[in-house]
Design a protein around this motif. Structure first.
Motif, mmCIF file in Angstrom:
data_model
loop_
_atom_site.group_PDB
_atom_site.id
_atom_site.type_symbol
_atom_site.label_atom_id
_atom_site.label_comp_id
_atom_site.label_asym_id
_atom_site.label_seq_id
_atom_site.Cartn_x
_atom_site.Cartn_y
_atom_site.Cartn_z
ATOM 1 N N HIS A 88 46.833 5.153 -3.754
ATOM 2 C CA HIS A 88 46.907 4.058 -4.728
ATOM 3 C C HIS A 88 48.369 3.674 -4.970
ATOM 4 O O HIS A 88 48.865 3.764 -6.110
ATOM 5 C CB HIS A 88 46.247 4.475 -6.048
ATOM 6 C CG HIS A 88 44.866 5.039 -5.905
ATOM 7 N ND1 HIS A 88 43.762 4.242 -5.716
ATOM 8 C CD2 HIS A 88 44.429 6.317 -5.893
ATOM 9 C CE1 HIS A 88 42.679 5.006 -5.620
ATOM 10 N NE2 HIS A 88 43.056 6.270 -5.713
ATOM 11 N N PRO A 89 49.067 3.222 -3.933
ATOM 12 C CA PRO A 89 50.504 2.945 -4.084
ATOM 13 C C PRO A 89 50.811 1.833 -5.078
ATOM 14 O O PRO A 89 51.888 1.821 -5.682
ATOM 15 C CB PRO A 89 50.943 2.561 -2.674
ATOM 16 C CG PRO A 89 49.693 2.110 -1.983
ATOM 17 C CD PRO A 89 48.597 2.951 -2.565
ATOM 18 N N ALA A 90 49.899 0.890 -5.259
ATOM 19 C CA ALA A 90 50.154 -0.243 -6.148
ATOM 20 C C ALA A 90 49.819 0.065 -7.608
ATOM 21 O O ALA A 90 50.075 -0.761 -8.486
ATOM 22 C CB ALA A 90 49.353 -1.460 -5.694
ATOM 23 N N ALA A 91 49.283 1.237 -7.881
ATOM 24 C CA ALA A 91 48.862 1.567 -9.242
ATOM 25 C C ALA A 91 50.058 1.620 -10.184
ATOM 26 O O ALA A 91 51.110 2.159 -9.856
ATOM 27 C CB ALA A 91 48.135 2.909 -9.253
ATOM 28 N N ASP A 92 49.882 1.046 -11.366
ATOM 29 C CA ASP A 92 50.912 1.093 -12.402
ATOM 30 C C ASP A 92 50.682 2.355 -13.222
ATOM 31 O O ASP A 92 50.043 2.342 -14.275
ATOM 32 C CB ASP A 92 50.826 -0.153 -13.286
ATOM 33 C CG ASP A 92 51.898 -0.174 -14.364
ATOM 34 O OD1 ASP A 92 52.879 0.598 -14.241
ATOM 35 O OD2 ASP A 92 51.756 -0.952 -15.322
#
Length: 278
Positions: A182-186
């Motif tokens: 989940h690289p785009a997870a904030d």
């Protein structure tokens, strides 16, 4: 020569082998990682780079070796910059070639960041040139297999037990897997610490110890990898930036160039124009 250029290509060999032909003058790569190995030959000038806990200089005609997922950076060691040709085979590609080598199964580990091997350097140059100019599949594949096999046999070893991440605690591996998936997870450091069942300070310290980068820097690398994949799929650059967790396209451009060596726009252009048909 103070101009800079960098051309990415993808050869069909080994299911898609990334290649780079570059001359840099002011380019300064930040500390980063690649999912693949870096196998490069210095053509002119010299490169200074960090790898394996120390700084190294690779002069003309030397071979640079960086293991997959190994933290490194790069800049010129001379006033006139440096040029090089490189390929980026991933561990699975090396392992596939390595099936028949009884002495060193699986993906290899290269202990030396810089090696001086004129015969192998010349074979690598021939391989790069052939991939550029020839559509003879038998010749192309033979040279790729020969050069990588010789590289493993002459300079490869088995991964040492103290290899970064090899003995990482399961809690740290869980955090790494979450960022990879989940690289785009904030997500915050507190969130990751809760996931791992560790204190934020301990997670920060131990993650960098085992993986070479703190969690926020590792997340940037994961986002750049995702961006590369989306660009190859033809996604619009603005959508790439937003889908990968960057604030905007400028934010993506800055981190992408510091890691890959070209802007996302240049990468997309080269991928579209220079996809090498085997």
């Amino acid at each position: 020569m103070n101009t800079e250029h960098a051309a990415y290509q993808i050869a069909n060999e080994l299911g898609g082998l990334e290649l780079l032909n570059a001359h840099y003058h002011k380019q300064n790569f930040s500390r980063h990682t690649h999912e693949g190995y870096t196998v490069g030959v210095i053509e002119t000038g010299a490169q200074r780079f960090y790898r394996t806990g120390g700084n190294h200089v690779a002069p003309k005609h030397s071979i640079i070796l960086v293991n997959a997922d190994e933290v490194h950076n790069g800049c010129s060691a001379t006033e006139d910059g440096w040029s090089y040709r490189a390929m980026y085979p991933v561990p699975a590609q090396f392992a596939n070639i390595n099936k028949e080598l009884a002495s060193n199964r699986g993906a290899p580990y290269f202990p030396n960041p810089v090696v001086y091997d004129p015969q192998l350097a010349e074979l690598l140059r021939l391989t790069f040139t052939t991939l550029d100019t020839s559509d003879n599949r038998l010749l192309r594949e033979s040279l790729v297999y020969s050069s990588l096999t010789q590289l493993m046999a002459r300079h490869g070893r088995n991964y040492p037990c103290e290899h970064l991440g090899a003995n990482a605690k399961p809690a740290l591996a869980l955090v790494k897997s979450f960022i990879d998936d989940h690289p785009a997870a904030d997500i915050s450091l507190e969130d990751l610490a809760t996931l791992a069942g560790l204190s934020p300070y301990y997670l920060l310290k131990q993650f960098q110890h085992y993986y070479g980068l703190p969690p926020h820097a590792y997340q940037i690398q994961a986002r750049v990898r995702l961006a590369k994949a989306k660009i190859k799929q033809g996604t619009r650059l603005l959508d790439v930036a937003l889908d990968c967790g960057f604030h905007d396209q400028s934010h993506l451009n800055r981190h992408f160039k510091k890691t890959v060596g070209v802007t996302p726009g240049q990468f997309a252009k080269e991928i579209g124009r220079n996809f090498i048909q085997a």
